[in-house]
Design a protein around this motif. Structure first.
Motif, PDB file in Angstrom:
ATOM      1  N   ASP A 234       0.873  -1.162   0.099  1.00  0.00           N
ATOM      2  CA  ASP A 234       0.219   0.114   0.064  1.00  0.00           C
ATOM      3  C   ASP A 234       0.903   1.266  -0.104  1.00  0.00           C
ATOM      4  OD1 ASP A 234       1.036  -0.262   2.666  1.00  0.00           O
ATOM      5  OD2 ASP A 234      -0.989   0.057   3.424  1.00  0.00           O
ATOM      6  N   CYS A 236       2.626   2.660   2.090  1.00  0.00           N
ATOM      7  CA  CYS A 236       2.501   3.045   3.466  1.00  0.00           C
ATOM      8  C   CYS A 236       3.482   2.446   4.268  1.00  0.00           C
ATOM      9  CB  CYS A 236       1.182   3.361   4.062  1.00  0.00           C
ATOM     10  SG  CYS A 236       0.201   4.282   3.228  1.00  0.00           S
ATOM     11  N   THR A 239       1.977   0.714   7.872  1.00  0.00           N
ATOM     12  CA  THR A 239       1.095  -0.360   7.952  1.00  0.00           C
ATOM     13  C   THR A 239       1.817  -1.623   7.729  1.00  0.00           C
ATOM     14  OG1 THR A 239       0.543  -0.009   5.671  1.00  0.00           O
ATOM     15  CG2 THR A 239      -1.045   1.071   7.119  1.00  0.00           C
ATOM     16  N   ALA A 241       3.373  -4.679   6.544  1.00  0.00           N
ATOM     17  CA  ALA A 241       3.425  -5.344   4.992  1.00  0.00           C
ATOM     18  C   ALA A 241       2.371  -6.768   5.179  1.00  0.00           C
ATOM     19  CB  ALA A 241       4.423  -5.637   4.434  1.00  0.00           C
TER      20      ALA A 241
HETATM   21 CA    CA Z   1       2.321  -0.970   4.382  1.00  0.00          CA
END
Ligand code: CA
Ligand code: ARG
Ligand code: ZN
Length: 304
Positions: A234, A236, A239, A241
């Motif tokens: 994503d 980010c 967050t 994986a």
């Molecule tokens: Ca992530």
């Protein structure tokens, strides 16, 4: 002198490195310069088949207003509501959604449009895409409003079709993973009426989080598993994986031996489990709102 040139060269090479580059799957997301609250007008098109007001897909004003309130509780991580979390990576997006008070003609509005329709009224030249179909019946320009249609799916679609959103055009990585509108075509968010707002339907998707999730997509978020790849998911960093859809209400270990963030809004868990947007997710959404076509213009919409 040589040193200066080398430093200059590195600086130049760095600045040319586009965030899409495959060697750089997790580039820094530009941080928003401030925490200014960004207010965005939305219009809810209640698509129905002629049911009485408040019956089935012809959702009551109360249910719609409560759904928008839930959306704001979630995006503002509002204390004392289900949208609050105290996760160290959790963040208040400082984004608020307001039912439009002015329609495209400049007239006052509640921001709620009710439209009875029959699919066989659709001209055959309308592309077979839900966004295009509903927009044929009811649509306000996406530069000024976020269009949300509640769709009158039959009961056997409940818990099977929840919602969908068109994604933005952005230079953030992962852009290719969004469902895109047709060029110059309709964009917005479609939500199964049964999953819009609070209700007592079974299946755990009854607390209004389908709209929170779809709004995440509309503003540039991917599912936490992205293209199901532990390295690039994503985009980010905060967050953890994962490489497959997160549906569990119980914590478990994802890629890299890290515990999965089951509470993230961009998962497929049940509504009551969800309550986190992370700092990186907020940075992506604010970047999209400040830079993307048909998103940045929402900030100065006449609709407010
Ligand atoms: Ca992530
Ligand atoms: N399946 C839909 C999507 O990927 C919606 C998921 C919403 N989840 C929920 N718990 N309400 O966009
Ligand atoms: Zn999704």
């Amino acid at each position: 002198m040589k040193k200066v040139i080398i430093v200059l060269f590195i600086a130049l090479a760095w600045s040319c490195n586009t965030p899409d580059s495959e060697t750089d799957p997790l580039p820094n997301i530009p941080k928003d310069p401030d925490n200014e609250v960004l207010r965005i007008p939305v219009v809810v098109h209640v698509m129905h088949n002629g049911e009485e007001y408040g019956v089935g897909p012809n959702l009551s004003n109360e249910r719609i207003i409560r759904q928008i309130e839930i959306l704001n509780e979630d995006f503002r991580r509002r204390e004392g509501t289900r949208g609050f979390n105290d996760h160290p990576e959790g963040a208040d997006a400082h984004i608020e959604f307001v039912l439009a008070s002015t329609d495209p003609q400049g007239n006052p509005t509640s921001g709620i449009v009710r439209r009875q329709f029959e699919l066989d009224e659709l001209p055959s030249n309308i592309p077979n895409l839900e966004f295009e179909r509903y927009a044929f019946f009811s649509y306000w320009g996406s530069s000024d409003y976020i269009n949300i249609w509640t769709a009158p799916y039959p009961n056997d679609y409940t818990n099977i079709i929840l919602g969908q959103a068109t994604g933005p055009d952005t230079d953030l990585p992962g852009d290719k993973l969004f469902q895109k509108p047709l060029t110059g075509g309709a964009e917005g968010i479609v939500i199964n009426w049964a999953h819009f707002g609070e209700s007592d339907i079974e299946g755990g998707r009854n607390l209004g989080r389908t709209l929170t999730h779809e709004m995440g997509h509309y503003l540039g978020l991917l599912h936490t598993w992205g293209a199901r790849d532990c390295e690039a998911n994503d985009y980010c960093e905060d967050t953890p994986a994962v490489n497959e859809p997160v549906t569990s209400s119980e914590p478990y270990i994802g890629c890299d031996g890290e515990e999965v963030m089951i509470g993230n809004y961009m998962n497929y868990t049940s509504d009551e489990v969800m309550n986190i947007f992370t700092k990186d997710q907020v940075s992506r959404m604010r970047y999209v709102l400040r830079n993307s076509p048909r998103r940045v213009s929402l900030l100065n919409s006449e609709g407010l």
